[in-house]
Design an enzyme around this catalytic site. Structure first.
Site, PDB file in Angstrom:
ATOM      1  CE  LYS A 116      29.239  24.812  36.087  1.00 55.45           C
ATOM      2  NZ  LYS A 116      28.633  25.971  36.743  1.00 55.45           N
TER       3      LYS A 116
ATOM      4  CE  LYS B 167      34.000  29.794  32.993  1.00 49.53           C
ATOM      5  NZ  LYS B 167      32.952  30.595  33.471  1.00 49.53           N
TER       6      LYS B 167
ATOM      7  CE  LYS C 201      32.971  33.065  41.667  1.00 47.37           C
ATOM      8  NZ  LYS C 201      31.898  32.890  40.674  1.00 47.37           N
TER       9      LYS C 201
HETATM   10  P1  ADP Z   1      32.800  31.336  37.722  1.00 52.22           P
HETATM   11  O1  ADP Z   1      32.812  30.687  36.362  1.00 52.22           O
HETATM   12  O2  ADP Z   1      34.153  31.760  38.161  1.00 52.22           O
HETATM   13  O3  ADP Z   1      32.048  30.541  38.777  1.00 52.22           O
HETATM   14  P2  ADP Z   1      30.393  33.008  37.608  1.00 52.22           P
HETATM   15  O4  ADP Z   1      29.665  31.926  36.856  1.00 52.22           O
HETATM   16  O5  ADP Z   1      29.939  33.351  38.988  1.00 52.22           O
HETATM   17  O6  ADP Z   1      31.975  32.702  37.573  1.00 52.22           O
HETATM   18  O7  ADP Z   1      30.352  34.316  36.713  1.00 52.22           O
HETATM   19  C1  ADP Z   1      30.371  35.637  37.200  1.00 52.22           C
HETATM   20  C2  ADP Z   1      30.667  36.577  36.054  1.00 52.22           C
HETATM   21  O8  ADP Z   1      32.046  36.488  35.690  1.00 52.22           O
HETATM   22  C3  ADP Z   1      29.871  36.239  34.771  1.00 52.22           C
HETATM   23  O9  ADP Z   1      29.494  37.444  34.146  1.00 52.22           O
HETATM   24  C4  ADP Z   1      30.858  35.496  33.928  1.00 52.22           C
HETATM   25  O10 ADP Z   1      30.586  35.613  32.543  1.00 52.22           O
HETATM   26  C5  ADP Z   1      32.162  36.207  34.297  1.00 52.22           C
HETATM   27  N1  ADP Z   1      33.315  35.311  34.128  1.00 52.22           N
HETATM   28  C6  ADP Z   1      33.535  34.150  34.802  1.00 52.22           C
HETATM   29  N2  ADP Z   1      34.702  33.591  34.419  1.00 52.22           N
HETATM   30  C7  ADP Z   1      35.217  34.427  33.464  1.00 52.22           C
HETATM   31  C8  ADP Z   1      36.421  34.407  32.672  1.00 52.22           C
HETATM   32  N3  ADP Z   1      37.309  33.424  32.792  1.00 52.22           N
HETATM   33  N4  ADP Z   1      36.637  35.427  31.806  1.00 52.22           N
HETATM   34  C9  ADP Z   1      35.748  36.447  31.671  1.00 52.22           C
HETATM   35  N5  ADP Z   1      34.591  36.521  32.393  1.00 52.22           N
HETATM   36  C10 ADP Z   1      34.333  35.535  33.272  1.00 52.22           C
END
Ligand code: ADP
Length: 333
Positions: A112, A192, A195
């Site tokens: 990031k 991956k 958001k």
């Molecule tokens: P993002 O990366 O979409 O912003 P967050 O950091 O808010 O998501 O993560 C929220 C939860 O979702 C965490 O437990 C994270 O490990 C899980 N998570 C986020 N993206 C994925 C993904 N692509 N596959 C599996 N789990 C995910």
């Protein structure tokens, strides 16, 4: 019994990666672990540039989506991180025992920070706040996706360091609880699903919106013509079949792919059916909550009160351990 805590950022819509990697597990765990604590971590969503009006809408949207996905306020505690100021208080305490080098080594920080010109210190401190989120509730089990494993290692180090420094056995060492779908890739198949990367399928999208995203989604790159046999093991769409369809369908999908019995479009249509079956009830519940927003507000208010009660207790014990407890004439003795 294990104490469960997990959080999610309101930095965009709840997507199927969040759902399959974490939130679906949250819903299952609330049945076996009543009192599981789930948090919309809004202080984590302000480390980059953002529009306050958009954040306000997303905080609400995330809380509503979690309830729609099956979080039940009668079984679990759902709350907004910024309603419990003890998170930032414990975070400050943890910055005093966290080595800078450990934070600079975090993969998410490296990724990031490489994308911005001026790096906010909050981006570096993010995993410290995350350790505080978890340890404030003295949680030992954290249902998350694979991307959070490194951050949890840091939380375990923090817990060990605190206990060692003050000669106590106060904080537990929180461990990740992973699902079989611990890492869902984005529709481009390259990174991956996240958001912040705009490669998601939202949990509340309509059948047609989902189909418009599935249609051009990456499959096995070596399968150029419909008559080419495919390799399900390298295909992102096949991974989604495993998440949304039953075993018989998944076995058939793999066989049809390997023998070129189906083209990729046929395969995606069967995936859409599985997704629609699982996601339609969630979308309906979300529509009901749109009509009754007070239900969401009440859940957050109740959850905030419960969470704050636990958090205040922890902070008061932590202060006592650290020599920051209330000063009384008797104690000064
Ligand atoms: P993002 O990366 O979409 O912003 P967050 O950091 O808010 O998501 O993560 C929220 C939860 O979702 C965490 O437990 C994270 O490990 C899980 N998570 C986020 N993206 C994925 C993904 N692509 N596959 C599996 N789990 C995910």
């Amino acid at each position: 019994m294990a104490r469960i805590f997990s959080g999610i950022q309101p930095s965009g819509e709840l997507h199927i990666g969040n759902y399959l990697g974490a939130v679906k597990n949250w819903v299952q765990l609330q049945a076996t672990h009543p009192g599981a604590i789930y948090c919309v971590v809004d202080y984590h969503a302000i480390t980059g540039s953002y529009d306050p009006a958009v954040l306000r809408a997303r905080r609400w949207g995330m809380a509503k989506s979690l309830l729609a996905a099956g979080i039940d306020p009668a079984k679990a505690v759902l709350f907004m991180q910024s309603d419990v100021p003890e998170h930032t208080e414990l975070s400050w305490i943890f910055t005093t025992i966290t080595p800078l080098g450990d934070l600079e080594r975090q993969t998410q920080f490296k990724d990031k920070s490489a994308k911005v010109e001026s790096i906010p210190a909050g981006l570096l401190m993010y995993p410290v706040l995350q350790s505080a989120d978890i340890l404030l509730y003295r949680a030992d089990s954290v249902p998350v996706g694979e991307d959070q494993i490194q951050h949890l290692e840091l939380a375990r180090d923090t817990s060990r360091k605190f206990n060692l420094k003050f000669g106590v056995e106060y904080f537990p060492e929180p461990k990740p609880l992973l699902t079989p779908t611990r890492r869902i890739m984005g529709l481009d198949g390259n990174a991956k699903m996240s958001k912040s990367l705009g490669n998601t399928i939202g949990l509340l999208e309509t059948d047609d919106e989902i189909w418009q995203k599935l249609r051009p989604a990456m499959t096995d790159p070596q399968r150029v013509r419909k008559s080419d046999p495919g390799r399900p093991e390298v295909c992102n769409i096949f991974q989604l079949h495993k998440a949304f369809n039953d075993e018989t369908t998944v076995t058939n999908v793999a066989a049809q792919c390997r023998t070129a019995g189906w083209g990729c479009m046929d395969c995606k249509k069967v995936l859409l059916e599985g997704m629609v079956q699982e996601l339609t009830p969630i979308r309906r519940r979300s529509e009901d909550l749109d009509a009754e927003p007070q239900q969401v507000l009440d859940a957050l208010a109740d959850g905030g009160r419960t969470a704050r009660g636990i958090a205040q207790q922890t902070i008061s014990e932590v202060r006592e351990i650290m020599g920051l407890g209330a000063m009384t004439a008797a104690a000064l003795g």
